[in-house]
Design a protein around this motif. Structure first.
Motif, PDB file in Angstrom:
ATOM      1  N   ASP A  69       0.819  -1.217   0.000  1.00 44.22           N
ATOM      2  CA  ASP A  69       0.000   0.000   0.000  1.00 44.22           C
ATOM      3  C   ASP A  69       0.848   1.260   0.000  1.00 44.22           C
ATOM      4  O   ASP A  69       0.443   2.291  -0.535  1.00 44.22           O
ATOM      5  CB  ASP A  69      -0.950   0.013   1.204  1.00 44.22           C
ATOM      6  N   ASP A  70       2.027   1.190   0.599  1.00 43.65           N
ATOM      7  CA  ASP A  70       2.912   2.355   0.638  1.00 43.65           C
ATOM      8  C   ASP A  70       3.543   2.671  -0.718  1.00 43.65           C
ATOM      9  O   ASP A  70       3.832   3.836  -1.002  1.00 43.65           O
ATOM     10  CB  ASP A  70       4.036   2.145   1.657  1.00 43.65           C
ATOM     11  N   ILE A  71       3.754   1.665  -1.551  1.00 44.47           N
ATOM     12  CA  ILE A  71       4.503   1.900  -2.790  1.00 44.47           C
ATOM     13  C   ILE A  71       3.682   1.771  -4.067  1.00 44.47           C
ATOM     14  O   ILE A  71       4.145   2.157  -5.129  1.00 44.47           O
ATOM     15  CB  ILE A  71       5.720   0.951  -2.889  1.00 44.47           C
ATOM     16  N   ARG A  72       2.484   1.248  -3.989  1.00 42.70           N
ATOM     17  CA  ARG A  72       1.727   0.996  -5.207  1.00 42.70           C
ATOM     18  C   ARG A  72       1.102   2.245  -5.787  1.00 42.70           C
ATOM     19  O   ARG A  72       0.894   3.228  -5.095  1.00 42.70           O
ATOM     20  CB  ARG A  72       0.664  -0.050  -4.958  1.00 42.70           C
ATOM     21  N   SER A  73       0.821   2.176  -7.067  1.00 43.27           N
ATOM     22  CA  SER A  73       0.109   3.265  -7.729  1.00 43.27           C
ATOM     23  C   SER A  73      -1.332   2.803  -7.955  1.00 43.27           C
ATOM     24  O   SER A  73      -1.588   1.632  -8.209  1.00 43.27           O
ATOM     25  CB  SER A  73       0.772   3.617  -9.057  1.00 43.27           C
ATOM     26  N   TYR A  74      -2.236   3.743  -7.826  1.00 46.05           N
ATOM     27  CA  TYR A  74      -3.651   3.427  -7.957  1.00 46.05           C
ATOM     28  C   TYR A  74      -4.158   3.862  -9.326  1.00 46.05           C
ATOM     29  O   TYR A  74      -3.467   4.526 -10.082  1.00 46.05           O
ATOM     30  CB  TYR A  74      -4.436   4.103  -6.834  1.00 46.05           C
ATOM     31  N   GLY A  80      -5.066  11.282 -16.260  1.00 46.64           N
ATOM     32  CA  GLY A  80      -3.994  11.030 -15.308  1.00 46.64           C
ATOM     33  C   GLY A  80      -4.332  11.393 -13.869  1.00 46.64           C
ATOM     34  O   GLY A  80      -3.485  11.319 -12.997  1.00 46.64           O
ATOM     35  N   ASN A  81      -5.574  11.794 -13.618  1.00 52.99           N
ATOM     36  CA  ASN A  81      -6.006  12.125 -12.259  1.00 52.99           C
ATOM     37  C   ASN A  81      -6.416  10.851 -11.525  1.00 52.99           C
ATOM     38  O   ASN A  81      -6.995   9.946 -12.125  1.00 52.99           O
ATOM     39  CB  ASN A  81      -7.188  13.088 -12.290  1.00 52.99           C
TER      40      ASN A  81
END
Length: 128
Positions: A69-74, A80-81
């Motif tokens: 959860d700390d490093i992932r991108s959502y 790009g928002n």
């Protein structure tokens, strides 16, 4: 003894999963990439297989989830928002596929895109 795995995330491309795998292994968590070799040999079937599954032992689930959860991108929209959950207003959503019928199981790329909030688990469709 039966070992149980927890799927931490799925990725369309093996390279994305390998980056997360490296971080988790650096933290001492064993990681397994299911379907990685198959998708590396034929990347066009990634959607049909559901992508590369990044799995950890169930006993490492909570610690792995915190790191992930700390490093992932959502998920982001076409501009790009970040995709914002209409329920809880969190900007932590991921693409979600139900594969609810045989057609979508055979041809998952035709299923309309939906998003699942990682905070409240609310599922929504993007505005068109």
């Amino acid at each position: 003894m039966k070992t149980e795995f927890y799927t931490l995330g799925t990725f369309e491309f093996p390279a994305d999963a390998v980056v997360i795998k490296g971080k988790l292994e650096a933290e001492g968590i064993p990681v397994f990439l299911r379907d990685e070799a198959t998708i590396n040999s034929d990347p066009l079937i990634s959607a049909a297989l559901g992508g590369v599954k990044l799995q950890v032992y169930s006993s490492d689930r909570e610690r792995a989830k915190e790191i992930f959860d700390d490093i992932r991108s959502y998920a982001t929209d076409r501009l790009g928002n970040p995709v914002v959950c209409p329920n809880c207003k969190a900007a932590k959503s991921e693409i979600y596929y139900t594969r609810s019928n045989v057609f979508y199981k055979l041809f998952p790329f035709f299923e309309p895109r939906k998003y699942q909030c990682m905070q409240c688990n609310f599922i929504t469709r993007p505005a068109r």
